[in-house]
Design a protein around this motif. Sequence first.
Motif, PDB file in Angstrom:
ATOM      1  N   MET A 114       0.865  -1.187   0.000  1.00  0.00           N
ATOM      2  CA  MET A 114       0.000   0.000   0.000  1.00  0.00           C
ATOM      3  C   MET A 114       0.896   1.230   0.000  1.00  0.00           C
ATOM      4  O   MET A 114       1.968   1.226   0.620  1.00  0.00           O
ATOM      5  N   CYS A 115       0.463   2.291  -0.668  1.00  0.00           N
ATOM      6  CA  CYS A 115       1.242   3.518  -0.773  1.00  0.00           C
ATOM      7  C   CYS A 115       0.484   4.682  -0.129  1.00  0.00           C
ATOM      8  O   CYS A 115      -0.746   4.755  -0.224  1.00  0.00           O
ATOM      9  N   ASP A 116       1.228   5.588   0.507  1.00  0.00           N
ATOM     10  CA  ASP A 116       0.613   6.810   1.042  1.00  0.00           C
ATOM     11  C   ASP A 116       1.053   8.052   0.276  1.00  0.00           C
ATOM     12  O   ASP A 116       0.829   9.172   0.706  1.00  0.00           O
ATOM     13  N   GLY A 117       1.700   7.852  -0.877  1.00  0.00           N
ATOM     14  CA  GLY A 117       2.190   8.965  -1.682  1.00  0.00           C
ATOM     15  C   GLY A 117       3.616   9.357  -1.348  1.00  0.00           C
ATOM     16  O   GLY A 117       4.245  10.110  -2.084  1.00  0.00           O
ATOM     17  N   THR A 118       4.142   8.836  -0.229  1.00  0.00           N
ATOM     18  CA  THR A 118       5.510   9.125   0.190  1.00  0.00           C
ATOM     19  C   THR A 118       6.328   7.852   0.339  1.00  0.00           C
ATOM     20  O   THR A 118       7.502   7.814  -0.012  1.00  0.00           O
ATOM     21  N   SER A 119       5.710   6.796   0.881  1.00  0.00           N
ATOM     22  CA  SER A 119       6.375   5.517   1.135  1.00  0.00           C
ATOM     23  C   SER A 119       5.446   4.374   0.756  1.00  0.00           C
ATOM     24  O   SER A 119       4.253   4.573   0.535  1.00  0.00           O
TER      25      SER A 119
END
Length: 137
Positions: A114-119
């Motif tokens: 899963m991605c949070d836009g940073t990691s």
Amino acid sequence: MGRVFFNTRKNVVEISAAKTVLPSDSGTLFMINQASAYAITLPAPATALDGWHCEFIVGTVGSYANTITCTGTDLFHGFDIDMEAGAYGATEGTGIDVITLISGVTKGDRVSIMCDGTSYYYIAHAADAAHITVAAE
């Protein structure tokens, strides 16, 4: 009036050679075929965006290792669980760069990302110890 059902099936894609995963592949279930050694490269988190996710499941076991990487460093954070001894490992702090499905993993071993836009955040499940390994470069 009868019931209306929506198509809720996942997009399933077999991988048997080097693959660059795209931002548009979010939600895809990738079936790993270990007939050869190859790398799977995820998009940069800023390109994938918040909410991007996918899963990798070993569908065909072989004698080659496969890696999951991303352009950048220390972008994966998460943990792995193996059912051999009920053991687990975790990555904290600076994170890792490579997730490896070793040669001879068990059919059904998997990595969810899963991605949070940073990691990227991952959970890996394996039948035996060390089937899925993680490392910093």
